[in-house]
Write a protein that holds these residues in place. Structure first.
Motif, PDB file in Angstrom:
ATOM      1  N   ILE A   1       0.837  -1.201   0.000  1.00 15.29           N
ATOM      2  CA  ILE A   1       0.000   0.000   0.000  1.00 15.29           C
ATOM      3  C   ILE A   1       0.875   1.256   0.000  1.00 15.29           C
ATOM      4  CG2 ILE A   1      -1.702   1.300   1.341  1.00 15.29           C
ATOM      5  CD1 ILE A   1      -2.813  -1.351   2.333  1.00 15.29           C
ATOM      6  N   ASP A   2       1.942   1.207   0.803  1.00 17.21           N
ATOM      7  CA  ASP A   2       2.844   2.357   0.836  1.00 17.21           C
ATOM      8  C   ASP A   2       3.493   2.585  -0.527  1.00 17.21           C
ATOM      9  OD1 ASP A   2       4.319   4.409   2.406  1.00 17.21           O
ATOM     10  OD2 ASP A   2       6.041   3.184   1.830  1.00 17.21           O
TER      11      ASP A   2
ATOM     12  N   GLY B   1       1.724   7.363  -6.637  1.00 18.47           N
ATOM     13  CA  GLY B   1       0.776   8.414  -6.982  1.00 18.47           C
ATOM     14  C   GLY B   1      -0.684   8.064  -6.784  1.00 18.47           C
ATOM     15  N   TYR B   2      -0.953   6.853  -6.309  1.00 13.36           N
ATOM     16  CA  TYR B   2      -2.346   6.507  -6.041  1.00 13.36           C
ATOM     17  C   TYR B   2      -2.846   7.283  -4.829  1.00 13.36           C
ATOM     18  CZ  TYR B   2      -2.261   2.588  -9.312  1.00 13.36           C
ATOM     19  OH  TYR B   2      -2.197   1.809 -10.443  1.00 13.36           O
ATOM     20  N   ARG B   3      -4.069   7.735  -4.916  1.00 11.73           N
ATOM     21  CA  ARG B   3      -4.656   8.468  -3.802  1.00 11.73           C
ATOM     22  C   ARG B   3      -5.140   7.488  -2.723  1.00 11.73           C
ATOM     23  NH1 ARG B   3      -9.130  12.002  -6.661  1.00 11.73           N
ATOM     24  NH2 ARG B   3      -9.395   9.967  -7.660  1.00 11.73           N
ATOM     25  N   PRO B   4      -5.111   7.914  -1.472  1.00 13.91           N
ATOM     26  CA  PRO B   4      -5.577   7.019  -0.395  1.00 13.91           C
ATOM     27  C   PRO B   4      -7.019   6.553  -0.599  1.00 13.91           C
ATOM     28  CG  PRO B   4      -4.384   8.882   0.514  1.00 13.91           C
ATOM     29  CD  PRO B   4      -4.532   9.160  -0.952  1.00 13.91           C
ATOM     30  N   LYS B   5      -7.877   7.405  -1.148  1.00 15.23           N
ATOM     31  CA  LYS B   5      -9.269   7.019  -1.347  1.00 15.23           C
ATOM     32  C   LYS B   5      -9.389   5.894  -2.372  1.00 15.23           C
ATOM     33  CE  LYS B   5     -13.815   8.850  -2.554  1.00 15.23           C
ATOM     34  NZ  LYS B   5     -14.417   7.867  -1.652  1.00 15.23           N
ATOM     35  N   GLN B   6      -8.531   5.924  -3.419  1.00 16.68           N
ATOM     36  CA  GLN B   6      -8.579   4.857  -4.414  1.00 16.68           C
ATOM     37  C   GLN B   6      -8.221   3.509  -3.796  1.00 16.68           C
ATOM     38  OE1 GLN B   6      -5.854   6.916  -7.219  1.00 16.68           O
ATOM     39  NE2 GLN B   6      -7.428   6.550  -8.771  1.00 16.68           N
TER      40      GLN B   6
ATOM     41  N   LEU C   1     -14.890   2.994   7.381  1.00 15.85           N
ATOM     42  CA  LEU C   1     -14.237   4.075   8.120  1.00 15.85           C
ATOM     43  C   LEU C   1     -12.888   3.633   8.674  1.00 15.85           C
ATOM     44  CD1 LEU C   1     -17.325   5.532  10.054  1.00 15.85           C
ATOM     45  CD2 LEU C   1     -16.302   6.350   7.929  1.00 15.85           C
ATOM     46  N   LEU C   2     -12.818   2.391   9.183  1.00 21.66           N
ATOM     47  CA  LEU C   2     -11.558   1.895   9.734  1.00 21.66           C
ATOM     48  C   LEU C   2     -10.493   1.752   8.648  1.00 21.66           C
ATOM     49  CD1 LEU C   2     -12.847  -0.835  12.235  1.00 21.66           C
ATOM     50  CD2 LEU C   2     -11.923   1.425  12.778  1.00 21.66           C
ATOM     51  N   ILE C   3     -10.899   1.225   7.470  1.00 21.55           N
ATOM     52  CA  ILE C   3      -9.945   1.047   6.381  1.00 21.55           C
ATOM     53  C   ILE C   3      -9.425   2.397   5.900  1.00 21.55           C
ATOM     54  CG2 ILE C   3      -9.735   0.302   3.978  1.00 21.55           C
ATOM     55  CD1 ILE C   3     -11.643  -1.986   4.655  1.00 21.55           C
ATOM     56  N   GLU C   4     -10.314   3.365   5.743  1.00 24.75           N
ATOM     57  CA  GLU C   4      -9.877   4.698   5.310  1.00 24.75           C
ATOM     58  C   GLU C   4      -8.922   5.315   6.323  1.00 24.75           C
ATOM     59  OE1 GLU C   4     -13.479   6.822   4.750  1.00 24.75           O
ATOM     60  OE2 GLU C   4     -13.890   5.975   2.755  1.00 24.75           O
ATOM     61  N   LYS C   5      -9.186   5.081   7.597  1.00 23.48           N
ATOM     62  CA  LYS C   5      -8.300   5.621   8.631  1.00 23.48           C
ATOM     63  C   LYS C   5      -6.930   4.965   8.575  1.00 23.48           C
ATOM     64  CE  LYS C   5      -8.022   6.340  13.627  1.00 23.48           C
ATOM     65  NZ  LYS C   5      -8.697   6.113  14.937  1.00 23.48           N
ATOM     66  N   ARG C   6      -6.911   3.641   8.367  1.00 21.07           N
ATOM     67  CA  ARG C   6      -5.634   2.934   8.289  1.00 21.07           C
ATOM     68  C   ARG C   6      -4.820   3.382   7.073  1.00 21.07           C
ATOM     69  NH1 ARG C   6      -4.666  -1.846  10.829  1.00 21.07           N
ATOM     70  NH2 ARG C   6      -2.617  -1.533   9.852  1.00 21.07           N
ATOM     71  N   VAL C   7      -5.476   3.528   5.930  1.00 21.44           N
ATOM     72  CA  VAL C   7      -4.764   3.943   4.717  1.00 21.44           C
ATOM     73  C   VAL C   7      -4.231   5.363   4.866  1.00 21.44           C
ATOM     74  CG1 VAL C   7      -5.010   4.399   2.243  1.00 21.44           C
ATOM     75  CG2 VAL C   7      -6.041   2.347   3.237  1.00 21.44           C
ATOM     76  N   ARG C   8      -5.019   6.250   5.440  1.00 22.92           N
ATOM     77  CA  ARG C   8      -4.541   7.620   5.660  1.00 22.92           C
ATOM     78  C   ARG C   8      -3.359   7.639   6.621  1.00 22.92           C
ATOM     79  NH1 ARG C   8     -10.138   8.986   5.859  1.00 22.92           N
ATOM     80  NH2 ARG C   8     -10.000   8.992   8.138  1.00 22.92           N
ATOM     81  N   GLY C   9      -3.384   6.712   7.598  1.00 23.41           N
ATOM     82  CA  GLY C   9      -2.256   6.621   8.521  1.00 23.41           C
ATOM     83  C   GLY C   9      -0.973   6.202   7.835  1.00 23.41           C
ATOM     84  N   LEU C  10      -1.107   5.306   6.865  1.00 19.29           N
ATOM     85  CA  LEU C  10       0.082   4.909   6.093  1.00 19.29           C
ATOM     86  C   LEU C  10       0.565   6.041   5.197  1.00 19.29           C
ATOM     87  CD1 LEU C  10      -0.969   1.269   5.045  1.00 19.29           C
ATOM     88  CD2 LEU C  10       0.697   1.934   6.800  1.00 19.29           C
ATOM     89  N   PHE C  11      -0.367   6.852   4.720  1.00 17.07           N
ATOM     90  CA  PHE C  11      -0.005   7.948   3.827  1.00 17.07           C
ATOM     91  C   PHE C  11       0.825   9.001   4.564  1.00 17.07           C
ATOM     92  CE2 PHE C  11      -1.068  12.102   1.851  1.00 17.07           C
ATOM     93  CZ  PHE C  11      -0.501  11.870   0.609  1.00 17.07           C
ATOM     94  N   ARG C  12       0.541   9.156   5.833  1.00 16.78           N
ATOM     95  CA  ARG C  12       1.301  10.132   6.615  1.00 16.78           C
ATOM     96  C   ARG C  12       2.704   9.621   6.919  1.00 16.78           C
ATOM     97  NH1 ARG C  12      -3.537  11.522  10.981  1.00 16.78           N
ATOM     98  NH2 ARG C  12      -4.989  12.446   9.470  1.00 16.78           N
TER      99      ARG C  12
END
Length: 203
Positions: free
Chosen positions: A113-114, A120-125, A192-203
């Protein structure tokens, strides 16, 4: 002359043919009017809702202490309550295990995922893709569970009908509605949990 044909502790009276009763009342009775004070009712299911409503509407008193299987209804209600509680616990535990397993899959795929995020993939995708996979997997499990439930309920209703305990052949619509609402709540929460986890990896 008469013969005793059977004994029962449910009826504290002597039962005789109606013809003998009519003859005895005419010969030895002192009143012309006869009033019925007791009825013996044979029914396939003494606990049916229709029978209870009929008895209540006509103000009939039932000798529940002498009712065949008088304690069976209470025992069945207790057993059903225990089974319902166990089923609820198993359902919640199953949802928890399902969620934890998917969380473990995301953790194991964190490097992939990272890498996608760096490409260039967006976290939402990425989160939408994971939610889609989860929805397909959970939907298949939910459909399989409902089909199994309907088949088992149909077979159980046939068996209970043969035991003089009629039960609707189809699962009540509220059961399917609760299953669908629970599935929607499960998917929304995990989204919601998956989106939170992916955003956490993005940071």
């Amino acid at each position: 002359k008469g013969n005793i044909v059977g004994f029962s502790d449910r009826i504290n009276s002597i039962l005789i043919p109606k013809s003998l009763m009519d003859w005895a009342n005419k010969k030895f009775g002192s009143t012309t009017e006869s009033s019925i004070s007791r009825l013996i009712l044979a029914t396939d299911n003494p606990y049916s809702l229709a029978l209870q409503q009929f008895l209540k509407a006509n103000n009939y008193e039932v000798s529940t202490g002498k009712l065949i299987g008088g304690q069976l209804g209470l025992v069945l209600n207790i057993i059903l309550g225990i089974l319902a509680f166990i089923g609820l616990v198993i359902t919640l535990l199953s949802i928890l295990v399902f969620t934890l397993n998917f969380e473990l899959i995301i953790s194991r795929s964190s490097q992939d995922i990272d890498l996608l995020l760096q490409l260039g993939y967006r976290p939402k995708q990425i989160s939408d893709l994971l939610v889609k996979q989860l929805a397909l997997l959970f939907g298949a499990v939910l459909v399989l569970a409902l089909v199994t439930l309907i088949v088992a309920h149909f077979g159980l209703s046939k068996w209970l009908a043969s035991q003089s305990f009629p039960l609707e052949g189809m699962v009540h619509w509220s059961v399917i509605l609760v299953a669908l609402l629970l599935g929607i709540f499960f998917l929304f929460g995990n989204k919601l949990l998956i989106e939170k986890r992916v955003r956490g990896l993005f940071r």
